[in-house]
Design a protein around this motif. Structure first.
Motif, PDB file in Angstrom:
ATOM      1  N   GLY A 188       0.812  -1.217   0.000  1.00  0.00           N
ATOM      2  CA  GLY A 188       0.000   0.000   0.000  1.00  0.00           C
ATOM      3  C   GLY A 188       0.841   1.261   0.000  1.00  0.00           C
ATOM      4  N   GLU A 189       1.910   1.233   0.778  1.00  0.00           N
ATOM      5  CA  GLU A 189       2.826   2.365   0.846  1.00  0.00           C
ATOM      6  C   GLU A 189       3.491   2.598  -0.506  1.00  0.00           C
ATOM      7  N   SER A 190       3.861   1.518  -1.183  1.00  0.00           N
ATOM      8  CA  SER A 190       4.492   1.618  -2.497  1.00  0.00           C
ATOM      9  C   SER A 190       3.537   2.229  -3.516  1.00  0.00           C
ATOM     10  N   LEU A 191       2.293   1.794  -3.486  1.00  0.00           N
ATOM     11  CA  LEU A 191       1.300   2.350  -4.411  1.00  0.00           C
ATOM     12  C   LEU A 191       1.114   3.851  -4.177  1.00  0.00           C
ATOM     13  N   ASP A 192       1.083   4.255  -2.918  1.00  0.00           N
ATOM     14  CA  ASP A 192       0.922   5.680  -2.602  1.00  0.00           C
ATOM     15  C   ASP A 192       2.122   6.499  -3.071  1.00  0.00           C
ATOM     16  N   LYS A 193       3.331   5.956  -2.912  1.00  0.00           N
ATOM     17  CA  LYS A 193       4.542   6.671  -3.344  1.00  0.00           C
ATOM     18  C   LYS A 193       4.624   6.761  -4.869  1.00  0.00           C
ATOM     19  N   ILE A 194       4.245   5.680  -5.545  1.00  0.00           N
ATOM     20  CA  ILE A 194       4.228   5.702  -7.007  1.00  0.00           C
ATOM     21  C   ILE A 194       3.171   6.683  -7.507  1.00  0.00           C
ATOM     22  N   ALA A 195       2.041   6.717  -6.824  1.00  0.00           N
ATOM     23  CA  ALA A 195       0.965   7.631  -7.200  1.00  0.00           C
ATOM     24  C   ALA A 195       1.421   9.084  -7.120  1.00  0.00           C
ATOM     25  N   ARG A 196       2.259   9.374  -6.128  1.00  0.00           N
ATOM     26  CA  ARG A 196       2.787  10.733  -5.978  1.00  0.00           C
ATOM     27  C   ARG A 196       3.649  11.103  -7.183  1.00  0.00           C
ATOM     28  N   ILE A 197       4.410  10.144  -7.697  1.00  0.00           N
ATOM     29  CA  ILE A 197       5.245  10.361  -8.881  1.00  0.00           C
ATOM     30  C   ILE A 197       4.367  10.694 -10.091  1.00  0.00           C
ATOM     31  N   LEU A 198       3.183  10.060 -10.122  1.00  0.00           N
ATOM     32  CA  LEU A 198       2.253  10.278 -11.236  1.00  0.00           C
ATOM     33  C   LEU A 198       1.429  11.555 -11.069  1.00  0.00           C
ATOM     34  N   GLY A 199       1.579  12.206  -9.906  1.00  0.00           N
ATOM     35  CA  GLY A 199       0.875  13.466  -9.680  1.00  0.00           C
ATOM     36  C   GLY A 199      -0.441  13.343  -8.947  1.00  0.00           C
ATOM     37  N   PHE A 200      -0.705  12.188  -8.321  1.00  0.00           N
ATOM     38  CA  PHE A 200      -1.946  11.984  -7.581  1.00  0.00           C
ATOM     39  C   PHE A 200      -1.809  12.460  -6.140  1.00  0.00           C
ATOM     40  N   TYR A 201      -2.940  12.817  -5.555  1.00  0.00           N
ATOM     41  CA  TYR A 201      -2.975  13.164  -4.136  1.00  0.00           C
ATOM     42  C   TYR A 201      -3.048  11.897  -3.281  1.00  0.00           C
ATOM     43  N   TYR A 202      -2.727  12.050  -2.002  1.00  0.00           N
ATOM     44  CA  TYR A 202      -2.849  10.948  -1.042  1.00  0.00           C
ATOM     45  C   TYR A 202      -4.324  10.752  -0.665  1.00  0.00           C
ATOM     46  N   PRO A 203      -4.807   9.522  -0.516  1.00  0.00           N
ATOM     47  CA  PRO A 203      -4.122   8.260  -0.798  1.00  0.00           C
ATOM     48  C   PRO A 203      -4.152   7.941  -2.295  1.00  0.00           C
ATOM     49  N   GLY A 204      -3.029   7.548  -2.825  1.00  0.00           N
ATOM     50  CA  GLY A 204      -2.891   7.382  -4.271  1.00  0.00           C
ATOM     51  C   GLY A 204      -3.280   6.026  -4.812  1.00  0.00           C
ATOM     52  N   GLY A 205      -3.255   4.994  -3.952  1.00  0.00           N
ATOM     53  CA  GLY A 205      -3.591   3.644  -4.413  1.00  0.00           C
ATOM     54  C   GLY A 205      -4.930   3.558  -5.120  1.00  0.00           C
ATOM     55  N   MET A 207      -6.495   5.859  -6.663  1.00  0.00           N
ATOM     56  CA  MET A 207      -6.419   6.608  -7.918  1.00  0.00           C
ATOM     57  C   MET A 207      -5.775   5.769  -9.011  1.00  0.00           C
ATOM     58  N   ILE A 208      -4.722   5.027  -8.657  1.00  0.00           N
ATOM     59  CA  ILE A 208      -4.087   4.119  -9.626  1.00  0.00           C
ATOM     60  C   ILE A 208      -5.098   3.075 -10.088  1.00  0.00           C
ATOM     61  N   GLU A 209      -5.860   2.543  -9.148  1.00  0.00           N
ATOM     62  CA  GLU A 209      -6.884   1.546  -9.502  1.00  0.00           C
ATOM     63  C   GLU A 209      -7.929   2.142 -10.437  1.00  0.00           C
ATOM     64  N   LEU A 260      -1.536   7.486 -19.132  1.00  0.00           N
ATOM     65  CA  LEU A 260      -1.843   7.290 -17.715  1.00  0.00           C
ATOM     66  C   LEU A 260      -2.544   5.959 -17.425  1.00  0.00           C
ATOM     67  N   SER A 261      -3.562   5.632 -18.178  1.00  0.00           N
ATOM     68  CA  SER A 261      -4.309   4.397 -17.927  1.00  0.00           C
ATOM     69  C   SER A 261      -3.440   3.155 -18.103  1.00  0.00           C
ATOM     70  N   ASP A 262      -2.613   3.150 -19.147  1.00  0.00           N
ATOM     71  CA  ASP A 262      -1.730   2.007 -19.408  1.00  0.00           C
ATOM     72  C   ASP A 262      -0.654   1.877 -18.330  1.00  0.00           C
ATOM     73  N   ILE A 263      -0.121   3.020 -17.885  1.00  0.00           N
ATOM     74  CA  ILE A 263       0.887   3.004 -16.814  1.00  0.00           C
ATOM     75  C   ILE A 263       0.285   2.419 -15.543  1.00  0.00           C
ATOM     76  N   CYS A 264      -0.888   2.920 -15.156  1.00  0.00           N
ATOM     77  CA  CYS A 264      -1.539   2.456 -13.923  1.00  0.00           C
ATOM     78  C   CYS A 264      -1.892   0.973 -14.001  1.00  0.00           C
ATOM     79  N   ALA A 265      -2.404   0.553 -15.138  1.00  0.00           N
ATOM     80  CA  ALA A 265      -2.770  -0.860 -15.317  1.00  0.00           C
ATOM     81  C   ALA A 265      -1.551  -1.760 -15.252  1.00  0.00           C
ATOM     82  N   SER A 266      -0.447  -1.314 -15.842  1.00  0.00           N
ATOM     83  CA  SER A 266       0.790  -2.116 -15.851  1.00  0.00           C
ATOM     84  C   SER A 266       1.376  -2.217 -14.445  1.00  0.00           C
ATOM     85  N   ILE A 267       1.379  -1.116 -13.710  1.00  0.00           N
ATOM     86  CA  ILE A 267       1.875  -1.101 -12.329  1.00  0.00           C
ATOM     87  C   ILE A 267       1.049  -2.054 -11.458  1.00  0.00           C
TER      88      ILE A 267
END
Length: 362
Positions: A188-205, A207-209, A260-267
């Motif tokens: 969960g922490e990793s998803l939140d940190k990666i989300a920050r790289i993508l420009g998402f607010y906390y919690p980022g997990g 948003m990636i989903e 963005l969608s392809d990056i999130c899906a791949s992650i």
């Protein structure tokens, strides 16, 4: 006069306890940024109140001091709402359970202080709960998982949340053994940190989903960490994603926006595969064919899909996936664990102290 009144109250409680068939437990969860309070009767949830702290999104993560203050403001209100929603009188509560740890020490102390006061005021037993254990035992709430059944022992618990990533062998309610754990960041922490790289607010997990749903999960390939045994590591994966994004942005500043969608899906797909491969290894090593998912990240649709597809391929496997309301931190998981301890008379002292770091299961 006061003594007579007190004796009458004790007699009424005793008579009610003897006459009634069902135990009522109040559970308090305050290990991080959500104030969760629930009341259960036997294994049925009567109320499950969660007050979220949205202020942390502006800081990119949970601020412990702010979290403590807001728990202090919200806890009385949450308890009152839980009792009102459950349609019971507080004198019907048999015991109170609360999260002892692990978690943020400030929020834990707020929950502990309230629970101790409540216990003393109503003269009812106090029950402390291990947060990780509670995530697993949430499956013993009535109709808490998509199977609508309870897992038989032994089973393997995969706890995936913002603070924990562990594979746990569960022999009984309070006999658990950690087989594997993260060596660094949790999933969960990793998803939140990666989300920050993508420009998402906390919690980022989440948003990636959300953005992954229309993406191609095979568009981008990221490396899987090589970790021996049943342990996990996500720091290398996080660094690989970060370097990949930075490299692409140098060539095209619109790369993230355009893909963005392809990056999130791949992650998301790689993370789900990492978890699945470790669980398959655990099944092979232990011979246990029952898998229980728990924790906030178990709400992720890709992880759920992969594990459900695994059970379809191998009919001998039983996969238990929690309903989404029981994935994130909530009071119901604390209440059910408290109930199970209450039934075994595993009561705790008023002098017990919360802890922030994970301890072995007791």
């Amino acid at each position: 006069m006061k003594l007579i009144k007190k004796n009458i109250i004790h007699f009424q409680r005793y008579r009610y306890f003897v006459m009634k068939k069902k135990t009522i437990i109040l559970g308090i969860e305050s290990s991080c940024d959500d104030t969760g309070v629930s009341i259960i009767q036997n294994r049925k949830v009567l109320s499950n109140i969660i007050i979220h702290q949205k202020i942390h999104s502006k800081y990119g993560g949970v601020v412990p001091e702010l979290a403590s203050r807001l728990h202090d403001q919200n806890i009385t209100k949450a308890v009152q709402q839980a009792i009102f929603s459950a349609k019971i009188h507080r004198d019907r509560i048999d015991a109170i359970s609360f999260t002892l740890g692990p978690g943020l020490i400030g929020p834990l102390l707020v929950g502990a202080s309230f629970a101790k006061s409540f216990s003393m005021g109503l003269e009812i037993p106090l029950l402390t709960v291990n947060h990780v254990q509670a995530h697993i035992l949430s499956h013993f709430i009535q109709n808490a998982n998509i199977n609508n059944s309870y897992p038989n022992f032994p089973f393997l618990g995969l706890v995936i949340s913002g603070g924990h990533t562990q594979i746990i062998k569960v022999n009984d309610f309070f006999q658990m053994e950690i087989l594997g754990s993260t060596l660094d960041d949790s999933v969960g922490e990793s998803l939140d940190k990666i989300a920050r790289i993508l420009g998402f607010y906390y919690p980022g997990g989440p948003m990636i989903e959300f953005f992954s749903k229309n993406g191609n999960q095979k568009k981008f390939i990221f490396s899987k960490p090589i970790v021996s045994g049943l342990d996990f590591s996500f720091s290398g994966f996080k660094s690989d994603v970060s370097q990949f994004i930075k490299k692409k942005l140098k060539k095209n500043t619109l790369f993230v926006k355009q893909n963005l969608s392809d990056i999130c899906a791949s992650i998301q797909n790689i993370i789900a595969e990492i978890l699945l491969e470790k669980v398959e290894k655990a099944i092979s090593q232990t011979g246990i064919s029952r898998i229980v998912l728990a924790g906030g990240v178990s709400a992720n649709h890709e992880i759920r899909r992969l594990f459900m597809s695994l059970s379809k391929k191998n009919k001998k496997l039983e996969i238990f996936i929690p309903k989404k309301e029981y994935t994130t931190d909530n009071g119901a998981m604390i209440a059910i664990t408290g109930l199970l301890k209450y039934e075994r008379k595993l009561f705790d002292s008023i002098h017990i102290t919360p802890y922030s770091k994970f301890k072995t299961f007791s």
